[in-house]
Design an enzyme around this catalytic site. Structure first.
Site, PDB file in Angstrom:
ATOM      1  N   ASP A 180      -6.725  -6.290   9.217  1.00  0.00           N
ATOM      2  CA  ASP A 180      -8.057  -5.714   9.081  1.00  0.00           C
ATOM      3  C   ASP A 180      -9.064  -6.704   8.515  1.00  0.00           C
ATOM      4  OD1 ASP A 180      -6.926  -5.729   6.554  1.00  0.00           O
ATOM      5  OD2 ASP A 180      -7.681  -3.756   5.984  1.00  0.00           O
ATOM      6  N   LYS A 234       0.811  -1.236   0.000  1.00  0.00           N
ATOM      7  CA  LYS A 234       0.000   0.000   0.000  1.00  0.00           C
ATOM      8  C   LYS A 234       0.836   1.274   0.000  1.00  0.00           C
ATOM      9  CE  LYS A 234      -3.503  -2.527   2.594  1.00  0.00           C
ATOM     10  NZ  LYS A 234      -4.339  -2.595   3.805  1.00  0.00           N
TER      11      LYS A 234
END
Length: 510
Positions: free
Chosen positions: A240, A205
């Site tokens: 997550d 990311k």
């Protein structure tokens, strides 16, 4: 598409009606002929877009299209790579990481916990009160991570997190305060050896902070909290994706998998320990009952299942079946992790807008878009965002679309330019939906739940991008047949609540 076609047909009908009305008024008078001719000429032009533009769009659409045969091959290859990743010494780009989360919530858990949720370019600090019966009360503060911080030394990044935790719980500052438990959602590949121990495998990311890969991120956060005199204990580490699965299960215990489809993407599911040799072959490394001690006294046979973090963004990094285009290759070459997470780069929100930018830039260079005018948002990588894509795709009003483009610096736009750009957005997002569906079909098949697979899902791309969920479901029916039973349970804020539920599991022995 049907609505757009009807809208165009109505506009044409109005022009024809106007021409007929003028004809009835002016008859064959010379003054009426130029007016009527102009209207009919406008109709003809509307029906016949630039042939070169049309040919270019047809070529782009063909490149981004995925037929059923290709989708089935992708599905089968993902099943194969998941199985390989779960075996000892299995060679798979899907890491299939143990999470040390063994039991899904029942919905009855209660208590107050802190959560720190690092999901991408933003992170949150939350106070979560679990009230039982699937109900929660959440107070939170959201913070953006500056681009420079994504490359800074790891100590600076974790110190920044600790500062924001301190702001959220000033009552926990000082050693005389009660110790507050915290669950840490860390949305990056981590090799866990216990529920509160996890070493970063690699950054994704856009993060490249040095001195963190290979280190225990729980220890780094705990040290930063201690340095800031914050009496908070990091008791649980979750990705997550399992966090979203936990949050979904808190509302509905039938949840079989957790999906993140936002800035990045990932998926997790429950795995039988007996069918995954990597889960019981590793040496024990913690006094806590964890996956690596399940087959050793005193925990032998106590746990039969384990939540697996698939890290499916890394699927098929060897490019056996993924249909990489020239645009994908260009995007990958300029990314921070070339050659890795190719699947994620084809389906997640961080990259879709960039794919559109690359395609549009090619048409601009050929003077088939914006009359060859080059705007800043098509020069610098990352400036044409997936959010802009979403706004364009959900808007059928031409003036509104032009306003959206003006907001990003494109001031001279024709109707044809808008139509072309919207079609490119549709090609890119439709491919993402079909690739996502192939992955979900693989998971449903692997779990033997093709007819009943409830997936807890979070992520702005899935929850907010127009038509995406419908396109995914349509492709799933194509892959799994009429009895397709993959269903989605939105678990918005799942990563925050999920971290709190993981903290509850760690402190209450769940």
């Amino acid at each position: 598409l049907v609505k757009a076609r009807l809208h165009r047909q109505m506009r044409t009908f109005r022009l024809v009606f106007a021409a007929c009305l003028l004809l009835s008024v002016f008859g064959t008078a010379k003054c009426g002929i130029p007016i009527i001719g102009g209207i009919l000429n406008a109709i003809a032009k509307r029906k016949q877009p630039d042939p070169a533009v049309r040919a270019a769009l047809e070529s782009i659409e063909k490149q981004f299209s995925l037929d059923s045969e290709k989708l089935f091959k992708i599905k089968e290859e993902m099943v194969h790579q998941m199985k390989a990743g779960l075996q000892k010494n299995g060679n798979s780009p899907m890491l299939m990481l143990p999470t040390h989360l063994r039991k899904l919530p029942s919905g009855g858990e209660q208590g107050s916990f802190l959560a720190l949720d690092l999901g991408g370019t933003n992170f949150r600090v939350l106070k979560v009160n679990l009230q039982g019966h699937g109900k929660v009360d959440v107070k939170q503060a959201k913070h953006r991570i500056a681009e420079s911080m994504m490359y800074a030394p790891g100590k600076e990044l974790f110190s920044f997190f600790a500062e924001k935790v301190k702001e959220m719980v000033p009552e926990a500052v000082g050693k005389d305060c009660p110790r507050v438990p915290l669950g840490f959602t860390f949305s990056f590949p981590v090799q866990q050896s216990a529920i509160n121990v996890g070493r970063l495998v690699r950054w994704t990311k856009g993060f490249t902070c040095p001195d963190v890969v290979g280190e225990d991120v729980v220890a780094l956060l705990q040290q930063a909290l201690d340095d800031h005199d914050v009496n908070v204990e990091v008791v649980a580490l979750v990705n997550d994706t399992p966090g979203t699965m936990f949050a979904g299960a808190y509302k509905n215990p039938k949840v079989a998998a957790g999906l993140i489809l936002g800035t990045g993407t990932n998926l997790c599911f429950k795995q039988s320990v007996s069918k995954a040799s990597k889960l019981y072959e590793a040496p024990a490394s913690s006094s806590r009952p964890s996956v690596v001690t399940w087959f050793q006294a005193p925990y032998a046979g106590k746990h039969e299942e384990q939540i697996i973090n698939t890290e499916w963004g890394g699927f098929d990094s060897t490019m056996r079946v993924l249909p990489l285009l020239a645009y994908d290759v260009m995007l990958d070459a300029k990314s921070v992790n070339p050659g890795e997470h190719l699947y994620e780069k084809m389906i997640s929100g961080m990259f879709l807008g960039e794919l559109v930018r690359l395609v549009a830039s090619e048409l601009i260079a050929k003077e088939l878009l914006f009359e060859g005018q080059v705007y800043d948002c098509f020069i610098k990588p990352g400036t044409f965002t997936t959010e802009v894509m979403s706004k364009l795709e959900c808007n059928n009003n031409m003036n509104n679309c032009k306003k959206i483009l003006r907001e990003i610096g494109i001031d001279k736009v024709s109707n044809q330019d808008v139509d072309v750009l919207k079609k490119i957005c549709s090609f890119v997002s439709s491919r993402a939906a079909r690739l996502t569906a192939a992955g979900l079909a693989a998971v449903a098949e692997y779990l033997n739940k093709c007819d009943d697979c409830l997936v807890a899902v979070d992520g702005t791309l899935f929850l907010k991008y127009p038509k995406l969920e419908g396109r995914i479901e349509s492709s799933l029916r194509e892959l799994l047949g009429a009895k397709m039973g993959v269903r989605f349970l939105p678990a918005s804020d799942g990563s925050g609540v999920g971290a709190a539920l993981a903290a509850a599991a760690a402190t209450q022995g769940a």
